[in-house]
Design a protein around this motif. Sequence first.
Motif, short mmCIF file in Angstrom:
data_model
loop_
_atom_site.label_atom_id
_atom_site.label_comp_id
_atom_site.label_asym_id
_atom_site.label_seq_id
_atom_site.Cartn_x
_atom_site.Cartn_y
_atom_site.Cartn_z
N GLU A 10 0.83 -1.21 0.00
CA GLU A 10 0.00 0.00 0.00
C GLU A 10 0.86 1.26 0.00
O GLU A 10 0.53 2.26 -0.64
CB GLU A 10 -0.94 0.04 1.22
CG GLU A 10 -2.09 -0.92 1.13
CD GLU A 10 -1.73 -2.32 1.62
OE1 GLU A 10 -2.58 -3.19 1.49
OE2 GLU A 10 -0.61 -2.54 2.11
N ARG A 11 1.95 1.23 0.74
CA ARG A 11 2.82 2.42 0.79
C ARG A 11 3.48 2.69 -0.55
O ARG A 11 3.66 3.83 -0.94
CB ARG A 11 3.88 2.26 1.89
CG ARG A 11 3.30 2.48 3.28
CD ARG A 11 4.38 2.63 4.32
NE ARG A 11 5.14 1.42 4.56
CZ ARG A 11 4.76 0.44 5.37
NH1 ARG A 11 3.61 0.52 6.00
NH2 ARG A 11 5.52 -0.62 5.54
N CYS A 12 3.83 1.64 -1.28
CA CYS A 12 4.45 1.82 -2.58
C CYS A 12 3.43 2.39 -3.57
O CYS A 12 3.65 3.42 -4.18
CB CYS A 12 5.01 0.50 -3.11
SG CYS A 12 5.63 0.62 -4.80
N GLY A 13 2.33 1.69 -3.71
CA GLY A 13 1.25 2.17 -4.56
C GLY A 13 1.40 1.92 -6.05
O GLY A 13 0.52 2.30 -6.83
N CYS A 14 2.49 1.27 -6.49
CA CYS A 14 2.61 0.98 -7.92
C CYS A 14 1.60 -0.12 -8.29
O CYS A 14 1.05 -0.80 -7.42
CB CYS A 14 4.03 0.56 -8.29
SG CYS A 14 4.48 -1.14 -7.85
N CYS A 41 2.41 -3.64 -6.88
CA CYS A 41 2.17 -3.78 -5.44
C CYS A 41 0.68 -3.75 -5.11
O CYS A 41 0.22 -4.50 -4.25
CB CYS A 41 2.92 -2.69 -4.68
SG CYS A 41 4.71 -2.97 -4.62
N LEU A 42 -0.06 -2.88 -5.77
CA LEU A 42 -1.50 -2.84 -5.54
C LEU A 42 -2.17 -4.14 -5.97
O LEU A 42 -3.11 -4.61 -5.32
CB LEU A 42 -2.13 -1.65 -6.26
CG LEU A 42 -1.71 -0.27 -5.71
CD1 LEU A 42 -2.33 0.83 -6.55
CD2 LEU A 42 -2.07 -0.13 -4.24
N ASN A 43 -1.68 -4.75 -7.04
CA ASN A 43 -2.19 -6.05 -7.46
C ASN A 43 -1.90 -7.11 -6.40
O ASN A 43 -2.77 -7.92 -6.06
CB ASN A 43 -1.57 -6.46 -8.80
CG ASN A 43 -2.10 -7.77 -9.30
OD1 ASN A 43 -3.30 -7.96 -9.40
ND2 ASN A 43 -1.20 -8.70 -9.61
N PHE A 44 -0.68 -7.08 -5.86
CA PHE A 44 -0.34 -8.02 -4.78
C PHE A 44 -1.26 -7.81 -3.59
O PHE A 44 -1.80 -8.76 -3.02
CB PHE A 44 1.12 -7.85 -4.36
CG PHE A 44 1.46 -8.69 -3.16
CD1 PHE A 44 1.73 -10.03 -3.30
CD2 PHE A 44 1.49 -8.14 -1.90
CE1 PHE A 44 2.02 -10.83 -2.20
CE2 PHE A 44 1.78 -8.91 -0.79
CZ PHE A 44 2.05 -10.26 -0.95
N ALA A 45 -1.45 -6.55 -3.19
CA ALA A 45 -2.30 -6.26 -2.03
C ALA A 45 -3.73 -6.75 -2.25
O ALA A 45 -4.36 -7.27 -1.33
CB ALA A 45 -2.29 -4.75 -1.74
N ALA A 46 -4.23 -6.63 -3.47
CA ALA A 46 -5.59 -7.08 -3.77
C ALA A 46 -5.72 -8.59 -3.67
O ALA A 46 -6.80 -9.10 -3.37
CB ALA A 46 -5.99 -6.61 -5.17
N GLN A 47 -4.63 -9.31 -3.89
CA GLN A 47 -4.66 -10.78 -3.87
C GLN A 47 -3.97 -11.37 -2.64
O GLN A 47 -3.81 -12.58 -2.54
CB GLN A 47 -3.98 -11.32 -5.13
CG GLN A 47 -4.65 -10.86 -6.39
CD GLN A 47 -3.97 -11.41 -7.60
OE1 GLN A 47 -3.81 -12.62 -7.72
NE2 GLN A 47 -3.56 -10.54 -8.50
N ARG A 48 -3.56 -10.52 -1.74
CA ARG A 48 -2.73 -10.92 -0.60
C ARG A 48 -3.32 -12.10 0.17
O ARG A 48 -2.60 -13.01 0.57
CB ARG A 48 -2.55 -9.73 0.33
CG ARG A 48 -1.62 -9.96 1.47
CD ARG A 48 -1.64 -8.78 2.42
NE ARG A 48 -0.89 -7.66 1.91
CZ ARG A 48 -1.36 -6.42 1.87
NH1 ARG A 48 -2.58 -6.14 2.28
NH2 ARG A 48 -0.61 -5.45 1.42
#
Length: 69
Positions: free
Chosen positions: A31-35, A38-45
């Motif tokens: 989330e802090r990165c926001g690219c 990373c956002l794709n990873f966060a969505a599938q975490r």
Amino acid sequence: MDEIQSGDQIIAYDRSRTTGAYSAVLSGDAERCGCLYCLNFAAQRSSVYPDAFRRLLAQIGIDAQKEGE
């Protein structure tokens, strides 16, 4: 301090201190990165890590939603 064994490794941990440390962290690095990656990873975490690994993290007090590099 508690200990658990995973294979030939012994993990010593203090769940209450670890939980306290993670409560001070607002979000994971994704989330802090926001690219987009990373956002794709966060969505599938929640589906990226195996259930057994997420249970281990929870047992020792690590918030799997707050990964870091």
